[in-house]
Design a protein around this motif. Sequence first.
Motif, mmCIF file in Angstrom:
data_model
loop_
_atom_site.group_PDB
_atom_site.id
_atom_site.type_symbol
_atom_site.label_atom_id
_atom_site.label_comp_id
_atom_site.label_asym_id
_atom_site.label_seq_id
_atom_site.Cartn_x
_atom_site.Cartn_y
_atom_site.Cartn_z
ATOM 1 N N LEU A 91 51.231 -11.268 57.362
ATOM 2 C CA LEU A 91 52.020 -12.496 57.407
ATOM 3 C C LEU A 91 51.251 -13.721 56.935
ATOM 4 O O LEU A 91 51.846 -14.649 56.377
ATOM 5 C CB LEU A 91 52.533 -12.729 58.831
ATOM 6 C CG LEU A 91 53.635 -11.778 59.312
ATOM 7 C CD1 LEU A 91 53.890 -11.977 60.796
ATOM 8 C CD2 LEU A 91 54.917 -11.993 58.517
ATOM 9 N N VAL A 92 49.935 -13.756 57.143
ATOM 10 C CA VAL A 92 49.214 -15.006 56.869
ATOM 11 C C VAL A 92 48.032 -14.852 55.911
ATOM 12 O O VAL A 92 47.386 -15.846 55.587
ATOM 13 C CB VAL A 92 48.711 -15.655 58.180
ATOM 14 C CG1 VAL A 92 49.876 -16.064 59.054
ATOM 15 C CG2 VAL A 92 47.770 -14.724 58.929
ATOM 16 N N ARG A 93 47.748 -13.659 55.435
ATOM 17 C CA ARG A 93 46.650 -13.511 54.485
ATOM 18 C C ARG A 93 47.172 -13.464 53.054
ATOM 19 O O ARG A 93 48.330 -13.142 52.809
ATOM 20 C CB ARG A 93 45.848 -12.240 54.771
ATOM 21 C CG ARG A 93 45.000 -12.318 56.024
ATOM 22 C CD ARG A 93 44.004 -11.181 56.055
ATOM 23 N NE ARG A 93 43.204 -11.176 57.264
ATOM 24 C CZ ARG A 93 42.154 -10.390 57.459
ATOM 25 N NH1 ARG A 93 41.789 -9.528 56.522
ATOM 26 N NH2 ARG A 93 41.467 -10.449 58.586
ATOM 27 N N THR A 94 46.268 -13.752 52.116
ATOM 28 C CA THR A 94 46.609 -13.654 50.703
ATOM 29 C C THR A 94 46.267 -12.258 50.197
ATOM 30 O O THR A 94 45.803 -11.399 50.946
ATOM 31 C CB THR A 94 45.827 -14.693 49.885
ATOM 32 O OG1 THR A 94 44.448 -14.295 49.818
ATOM 33 C CG2 THR A 94 45.922 -16.070 50.522
ATOM 34 N N HIS A 95 46.463 -12.056 48.900
ATOM 35 C CA HIS A 95 46.131 -10.766 48.302
ATOM 36 C C HIS A 95 44.624 -10.565 48.164
ATOM 37 O O HIS A 95 44.191 -9.468 47.826
ATOM 38 C CB HIS A 95 46.791 -10.638 46.925
ATOM 39 C CG HIS A 95 48.275 -10.448 47.011
ATOM 40 N ND1 HIS A 95 49.070 -10.270 45.903
ATOM 41 C CD2 HIS A 95 49.124 -10.404 48.079
ATOM 42 C CE1 HIS A 95 50.334 -10.128 46.276
ATOM 43 N NE2 HIS A 95 50.390 -10.211 47.587
ATOM 44 N N HIS A 96 43.843 -11.608 48.375
ATOM 45 C CA HIS A 96 42.382 -11.491 48.344
ATOM 46 C C HIS A 96 41.879 -11.546 49.785
ATOM 47 O O HIS A 96 42.037 -12.550 50.476
ATOM 48 C CB HIS A 96 41.770 -12.621 47.521
ATOM 49 C CG HIS A 96 40.321 -12.412 47.195
ATOM 50 N ND1 HIS A 96 39.334 -12.499 48.145
ATOM 51 C CD2 HIS A 96 39.692 -12.105 46.026
ATOM 52 C CE1 HIS A 96 38.162 -12.267 47.584
ATOM 53 N NE2 HIS A 96 38.355 -12.019 46.297
ATOM 54 N N GLY A 97 41.248 -10.473 50.224
ATOM 55 C CA GLY A 97 40.908 -10.339 51.633
ATOM 56 C C GLY A 97 39.915 -11.346 52.168
ATOM 57 O O GLY A 97 39.846 -11.562 53.381
ATOM 58 N N ASP A 98 39.122 -11.991 51.287
ATOM 59 C CA ASP A 98 38.089 -12.913 51.763
ATOM 60 C C ASP A 98 38.598 -14.331 51.988
ATOM 61 O O ASP A 98 37.917 -15.129 52.637
ATOM 62 C CB ASP A 98 36.931 -12.973 50.756
ATOM 63 C CG ASP A 98 36.106 -11.697 50.761
ATOM 64 O OD1 ASP A 98 36.293 -10.881 51.684
ATOM 65 O OD2 ASP A 98 35.289 -11.520 49.848
ATOM 66 N N GLU A 99 39.756 -14.661 51.450
ATOM 67 C CA GLU A 99 40.166 -16.066 51.469
ATOM 68 C C GLU A 99 40.426 -16.590 52.874
ATOM 69 O O GLU A 99 40.278 -17.788 53.132
ATOM 70 C CB GLU A 99 41.409 -16.259 50.598
ATOM 71 C CG GLU A 99 41.122 -16.202 49.115
ATOM 72 C CD GLU A 99 42.280 -16.710 48.287
ATOM 73 O OE1 GLU A 99 42.176 -17.809 47.719
ATOM 74 O OE2 GLU A 99 43.302 -16.003 48.214
ATOM 75 N N GLN A 100 40.819 -15.730 53.769
ATOM 76 C CA GLN A 100 41.090 -16.200 55.125
ATOM 77 C C GLN A 100 39.827 -16.614 55.866
ATOM 78 O O GLN A 100 39.893 -17.307 56.875
ATOM 79 C CB GLN A 100 41.836 -15.118 55.906
ATOM 80 C CG GLN A 100 41.158 -13.761 55.913
ATOM 81 C CD GLN A 100 40.161 -13.576 57.019
ATOM 82 O OE1 GLN A 100 40.311 -14.163 58.075
ATOM 83 N NE2 GLN A 100 39.145 -12.769 56.802
ATOM 84 N N GLN A 101 38.643 -16.191 55.363
ATOM 85 C CA GLN A 101 37.408 -16.471 56.087
ATOM 86 C C GLN A 101 37.154 -17.971 56.216
ATOM 87 O O GLN A 101 36.720 -18.451 57.268
ATOM 88 C CB GLN A 101 36.223 -15.798 55.392
ATOM 89 C CG GLN A 101 34.902 -15.967 56.115
ATOM 90 C CD GLN A 101 34.958 -15.453 57.539
ATOM 91 O OE1 GLN A 101 35.479 -14.368 57.801
ATOM 92 N NE2 GLN A 101 34.434 -16.226 58.473
ATOM 93 N N ALA A 102 37.416 -18.716 55.148
ATOM 94 C CA ALA A 102 37.210 -20.166 55.216
ATOM 95 C C ALA A 102 38.117 -20.791 56.272
ATOM 96 O O ALA A 102 37.696 -21.682 57.021
ATOM 97 C CB ALA A 102 37.466 -20.799 53.851
ATOM 98 N N LEU A 103 39.362 -20.308 56.366
ATOM 99 C CA LEU A 103 40.283 -20.862 57.351
ATOM 100 C C LEU A 103 39.857 -20.501 58.768
ATOM 101 O O LEU A 103 40.010 -21.307 59.694
ATOM 102 C CB LEU A 103 41.708 -20.363 57.084
ATOM 103 C CG LEU A 103 42.304 -20.705 55.718
ATOM 104 C CD1 LEU A 103 43.783 -20.345 55.683
ATOM 105 C CD2 LEU A 103 42.115 -22.174 55.389
ATOM 106 N N VAL A 104 39.332 -19.294 58.949
ATOM 107 C CA VAL A 104 38.841 -18.902 60.274
ATOM 108 C C VAL A 104 37.702 -19.819 60.709
ATOM 109 O O VAL A 104 37.640 -20.265 61.861
ATOM 110 C CB VAL A 104 38.386 -17.430 60.261
ATOM 111 C CG1 VAL A 104 37.668 -17.076 61.556
ATOM 112 C CG2 VAL A 104 39.585 -16.506 60.074
ATOM 113 N N MET A 105 36.796 -20.131 59.783
ATOM 114 C CA MET A 105 35.690 -21.026 60.112
ATOM 115 C C MET A 105 36.192 -22.434 60.414
ATOM 116 O O MET A 105 35.738 -23.084 61.363
ATOM 117 C CB MET A 105 34.686 -21.050 58.958
ATOM 118 C CG MET A 105 34.012 -19.714 58.695
ATOM 119 S SD MET A 105 32.909 -19.741 57.268
ATOM 120 C CE MET A 105 31.569 -20.757 57.903
ATOM 121 N N LEU A 106 37.139 -22.912 59.617
ATOM 122 C CA LEU A 106 37.672 -24.254 59.834
ATOM 123 C C LEU A 106 38.419 -24.359 61.155
ATOM 124 O O LEU A 106 38.411 -25.410 61.810
ATOM 125 C CB LEU A 106 38.608 -24.627 58.678
ATOM 126 C CG LEU A 106 37.938 -24.851 57.321
ATOM 127 C CD1 LEU A 106 38.987 -24.898 56.221
ATOM 128 C CD2 LEU A 106 37.124 -26.133 57.332
#
Length: 292
Positions: A91-106
């Motif tokens: 539901l909330v991730r993009t097609h690139h698995g690493d992109e959510q990492q920045a949001l998790v840190m923020l």
Amino acid sequence: MKESPWVAVCLAFVFGVWGLSWGLPSKERADLFLKPDLRTPEFFLRVEKNRDDIYDKISLNPISHYGRMARAGKSYTDTSFNLLSVYSSFLVRTHHGDEQQALVMLFRLNPRQGKWYPYTFQYGGAYIYPLAAALKGLQLAGLIKLVPQASFYYAHPDEIANVYRAVRGWSVLAMMLSIFPLFYLGRRLVGHQAAFWASCFYALTPACLGTAKLAKPHVWAAAWMLSSLYFCLRAREEPRLRPLALAAGEARRRLEQTGYARIQAFSESPLQKMGFSDPFTTGNFPLEIYAR
């Protein structure tokens, strides 16, 4: 125009923004995936609680958790990931698995409460903190919505898509800025014409354009590194302290973009393959810090 980097900057902007929305979460994708009886606030709250429980278990730092599991001889899949976790990711991730990492840190940051620690080290502070300030500015301008509840984004995937666009736009900005040191570095080394064409080719290189469309810090690292090289050249040609100090500062910013250390927890390092003991994977001090 060949004496200016602005042509390449415009190319970077146009081709960087073009296709910036690839692979983002959307309502259409959620509707295709979720049955009508699952598109409810109650279900989204269940998914959010499951996500929070997992992060509580891994101490807010997935990478260090995986390192601890590897040191204990266990698979990271031993963590209680389940079907609700799959719903959350889809539901909330993009097609690139690493992109959510920045949001998790923020998500971990809250200056009003004195929370400056993002709990993980993939990306450095020179990337995370300016990005956080930029996103806050966009929120104040009403362009994006930032809320702490993941359930809000489960119900409104287009809103998290806007956040991803903003972070990707930050990468496009980095690519545009990186053209300036590249152009002036080339001009000092080989002249205006070569600098012009080199900066244009850089702006159109698929690898550079592809990286600029990701919510990751690598293009910023390139920008600071090119700036450092430019000031290194100036320091060699000009007997002054200022260019050398600027070169050192830019190099430090480059290092602070992608983290301070690389801990290889899952495979042999080059030192180990040569028969040596690698302090990053076998020493107590680095791993103890990284695996807290």
